[in-house]
Design a protein around this motif. Structure first.
Motif, PDB file in Angstrom:
ATOM      1  N   TYR A   1      85.476 -49.498  -3.834  1.00 55.57           N
ATOM      2  CA  TYR A   1      85.975 -48.622  -4.889  1.00 55.57           C
ATOM      3  C   TYR A   1      86.186 -49.375  -6.191  1.00 55.57           C
ATOM      4  O   TYR A   1      86.682 -50.507  -6.203  1.00 55.57           O
ATOM      5  CB  TYR A   1      87.317 -47.995  -4.499  1.00 55.57           C
ATOM      6  CG  TYR A   1      87.213 -46.909  -3.468  1.00 55.57           C
ATOM      7  CD1 TYR A   1      86.975 -45.593  -3.826  1.00 55.57           C
ATOM      8  CD2 TYR A   1      87.359 -47.209  -2.109  1.00 55.57           C
ATOM      9  CE1 TYR A   1      86.876 -44.599  -2.868  1.00 55.57           C
ATOM     10  CE2 TYR A   1      87.260 -46.232  -1.149  1.00 55.57           C
ATOM     11  CZ  TYR A   1      87.022 -44.921  -1.534  1.00 55.57           C
ATOM     12  OH  TYR A   1      86.923 -43.944  -0.585  1.00 55.57           O
ATOM     13  N   SER A   2      85.829 -48.699  -7.287  1.00 61.14           N
ATOM     14  CA  SER A   2      86.343 -49.051  -8.604  1.00 61.14           C
ATOM     15  C   SER A   2      87.634 -48.263  -8.808  1.00 61.14           C
ATOM     16  O   SER A   2      87.948 -47.344  -8.052  1.00 61.14           O
ATOM     17  CB  SER A   2      85.329 -48.694  -9.692  1.00 61.14           C
ATOM     18  OG  SER A   2      84.206 -49.556  -9.639  1.00 61.14           O
ATOM     19  N   HIS A   3      88.382 -48.618  -9.838  1.00 59.10           N
ATOM     20  CA  HIS A   3      89.575 -47.833 -10.136  1.00 59.10           C
ATOM     21  C   HIS A   3      89.215 -46.511 -10.801  1.00 59.10           C
ATOM     22  O   HIS A   3      89.919 -45.514 -10.638  1.00 59.10           O
ATOM     23  CB  HIS A   3      90.517 -48.635 -11.043  1.00 59.10           C
ATOM     24  CG  HIS A   3      91.053 -49.868 -10.383  1.00 59.10           C
ATOM     25  ND1 HIS A   3      90.713 -51.138 -10.796  1.00 59.10           N
ATOM     26  CD2 HIS A   3      91.876 -50.027  -9.314  1.00 59.10           C
ATOM     27  CE1 HIS A   3      91.322 -52.029 -10.028  1.00 59.10           C
ATOM     28  NE2 HIS A   3      92.025 -51.380  -9.119  1.00 59.10           N
ATOM     29  N   LEU A   4      88.098 -46.512 -11.533  1.00 58.42           N
ATOM     30  CA  LEU A   4      87.711 -45.305 -12.261  1.00 58.42           C
ATOM     31  C   LEU A   4      86.191 -45.204 -12.326  1.00 58.42           C
ATOM     32  O   LEU A   4      85.503 -46.173 -12.648  1.00 58.42           O
ATOM     33  CB  LEU A   4      88.277 -45.347 -13.688  1.00 58.42           C
ATOM     34  CG  LEU A   4      88.187 -44.068 -14.516  1.00 58.42           C
ATOM     35  CD1 LEU A   4      89.024 -42.955 -13.901  1.00 58.42           C
ATOM     36  CD2 LEU A   4      88.653 -44.326 -15.953  1.00 58.42           C
ATOM     37  N   SER A   5      85.689 -44.015 -12.000  1.00 62.16           N
ATOM     38  CA  SER A   5      84.261 -43.707 -12.149  1.00 62.16           C
ATOM     39  C   SER A   5      84.107 -42.828 -13.385  1.00 62.16           C
ATOM     40  O   SER A   5      84.704 -41.752 -13.463  1.00 62.16           O
ATOM     41  CB  SER A   5      83.747 -42.980 -10.909  1.00 62.16           C
ATOM     42  OG  SER A   5      82.485 -42.373 -11.166  1.00 62.16           O
ATOM     43  N   VAL A   6      83.309 -43.286 -14.324  1.00 63.00           N
ATOM     44  CA  VAL A   6      83.154 -42.585 -15.606  1.00 63.00           C
ATOM     45  C   VAL A   6      81.741 -42.030 -15.710  1.00 63.00           C
ATOM     46  O   VAL A   6      80.761 -42.785 -15.672  1.00 63.00           O
ATOM     47  CB  VAL A   6      83.417 -43.532 -16.800  1.00 63.00           C
ATOM     48  CG1 VAL A   6      83.293 -42.772 -18.118  1.00 63.00           C
ATOM     49  CG2 VAL A   6      84.794 -44.177 -16.685  1.00 63.00           C
ATOM     50  N   GLU A   7      81.643 -40.713 -15.813  1.00 57.47           N
ATOM     51  CA  GLU A   7      80.337 -40.081 -16.014  1.00 57.47           C
ATOM     52  C   GLU A   7      80.101 -39.890 -17.507  1.00 57.47           C
ATOM     53  O   GLU A   7      80.897 -39.233 -18.189  1.00 57.47           O
ATOM     54  CB  GLU A   7      80.251 -38.736 -15.305  1.00 57.47           C
ATOM     55  CG  GLU A   7      78.888 -38.074 -15.489  1.00 57.47           C
ATOM     56  CD  GLU A   7      78.803 -36.701 -14.846  1.00 57.47           C
ATOM     57  OE1 GLU A   7      77.801 -35.998 -15.117  1.00 57.47           O
ATOM     58  OE2 GLU A   7      79.719 -36.343 -14.079  1.00 57.47           O
ATOM     59  N   LEU A   8      79.008 -40.447 -17.988  1.00 58.39           N
ATOM     60  CA  LEU A   8      78.676 -40.371 -19.410  1.00 58.39           C
ATOM     61  C   LEU A   8      77.651 -39.281 -19.669  1.00 58.39           C
ATOM     62  O   LEU A   8      76.777 -39.434 -20.518  1.00 58.39           O
ATOM     63  CB  LEU A   8      78.174 -41.733 -19.908  1.00 58.39           C
ATOM     64  CG  LEU A   8      79.186 -42.868 -19.788  1.00 58.39           C
ATOM     65  CD1 LEU A   8      78.571 -44.197 -20.226  1.00 58.39           C
ATOM     66  CD2 LEU A   8      80.433 -42.581 -20.610  1.00 58.39           C
ATOM     67  N   GLY A   9      77.742 -38.186 -18.927  1.00 58.43           N
ATOM     68  CA  GLY A   9      76.924 -37.031 -19.246  1.00 58.43           C
ATOM     69  C   GLY A   9      75.887 -36.668 -18.210  1.00 58.43           C
ATOM     70  O   GLY A   9      75.487 -37.482 -17.373  1.00 58.43           O
ATOM     71  N   HIS A  10      75.495 -35.397 -18.253  1.00 61.05           N
ATOM     72  CA  HIS A  10      74.339 -34.880 -17.516  1.00 61.05           C
ATOM     73  C   HIS A  10      73.125 -34.956 -18.441  1.00 61.05           C
ATOM     74  O   HIS A  10      73.249 -34.785 -19.648  1.00 61.05           O
ATOM     75  CB  HIS A  10      74.544 -33.415 -17.128  1.00 61.05           C
ATOM     76  CG  HIS A  10      75.548 -33.207 -16.037  1.00 61.05           C
ATOM     77  ND1 HIS A  10      76.633 -34.029 -15.837  1.00 61.05           N
ATOM     78  CD2 HIS A  10      75.631 -32.243 -15.082  1.00 61.05           C
ATOM     79  CE1 HIS A  10      77.339 -33.587 -14.813  1.00 61.05           C
ATOM     80  NE2 HIS A  10      76.752 -32.498 -14.324  1.00 61.05           N
TER      81      HIS A  10
END
Length: 322
Positions: A21-30
């Protein structure tokens, strides 16, 4: 000679696989087909808006961490190859990476949307549907078919459909839909999870996005096993020219932290707000296997993080206007 024979269900001894695991998963868009017209101008404009907001991500990732702890943050983006096939991975992915890099954004992982409908022989969309725990509304007649037949999921009690009143009685009065919970005024949502065509079942965007969020949170399992693991391309291996030959999740940055995150944040255009409302409604009725829930909570607790019990409370969004 006596033989001691004991029988035990396989599910009782099935191991629940863990993931990093990371602490946060960041989606930068579809990424959709229309983003690639006119020299990817719209794609570049999208990343320009996202870059302004992405500067706040490290502070968000530090919340709940022990002092002076450096957060692990991974970034990702999703390509629509389910509803619209366009170009090839070898053409699309480098262009997305370049457009992001022009605004200081590093893309660690790319995923393709069709893999969240089916991955190898596992129908992930069906897997999530089967975990939904739908509370039967009170005072209903059963005239509307169940979720397994209708493909519709709501967040409360629907307004009743037409029903004939008994002879010599007044027509049944209309009653409004009612949101579950204690909301003083209802915001009722009714979501179509799939549609059936002559040759196949088409899963809705909201359901595929729910599978995507559960994958990012690291809570999706099939018989205790993780399903979609990131694949890191060797330096000398080119991207494929066929979407079906691209792994479900590809690690683009060799130095990336783990793909899954204890929490997720998604940066996207405001036009996707209705879809994400549907995603939250779906995930609010998903039953995560207890063994998985305990495992994730224990892992987070060992790092000093206290995760919300509700899955939807681990999701955050930034909706960015034009």
């Amino acid at each position: 000679m006596s033989v001691d024979v004991r029988f035990q269900e396989a599910a009782a001894v099935r191991r629940t696989e863990s993931v990093p695991y990371s602490h946060l998963s960041v989606e930068l868009g579809h990424v959709y087909a229309e983003d690639f017209g006119d020299g990817c101008r719209d794609l570049r404009r999208k990343f320009a808006r996202i870059a302004d907001w992405a500067q706040a991500i490290p502070a968000l990732a530090r919340r709940g961490l022990r002092p002076h702890r450096q957060p692990r943050i991974s970034t990702c983006f999703l390509v629509d190859d389910y509803f619209h096939r366009f170009a090839t991975p070898r053409e699309v992915i480098p262009q997305v990476q370049q457009a992001a890099a022009e605004h200081g954004l590093v893309l660690d992982y790319v995923a393709r949307e069709s893999s969240f409908a089916r991955y190898d022989d596992v129908e992930l969309a069906r897997l999530v549907v089967d975990t939904l725990v739908v509370e039967p509304p009170r005072h209903t007649t059963g005239s509307r078919p169940p979720l397994s037949e209708s493909g519709w999921l709501s967040n409360g009690k629907r307004s009743p459909g037409h029903a004939d009143a008994p002879a010599m009685t007044l027509p049944l009065p209309w009653s409004p839909p009612l949101q579950s919970g204690d909301a003083p005024h209802s915001i009722f949502v009714d979501i179509e999870l799939w549609s059936d065509e002559p040759d196949r079942r088409v899963w809705a965007c909201a359901l595929l996005a729910s599978v995507w969020q559960m994958t990012r949170l690291g809570v999706l399992r099939h018989r205790g096993q993780t399903i979609t693991q990131p694949y890191q391309l060797p330096p000398d291996e080119p991207l494929p020219t066929d979407w079906d030959r691209l792994p479900a999740i590809v690690q683009l940055n060799p130095d990336a932290t783990p793909f899954c995150g204890y929490r997720t944040v998604t940066l996207m255009d405001t036009r996707y707000l209705p879809v994400e409302l549907a995603v939250r409604t779906i995930l609010g009725q998903v039953a995560v296997p207890p063994a998985v829930a305990r495992q994730v909570a224990k892992r987070a607790g060992s790092e000093g993080l206290e995760l919300p019990d509700e899955l939807v409370d681990r999701l955050s969004y930034v909706f960015i206007g034009e």
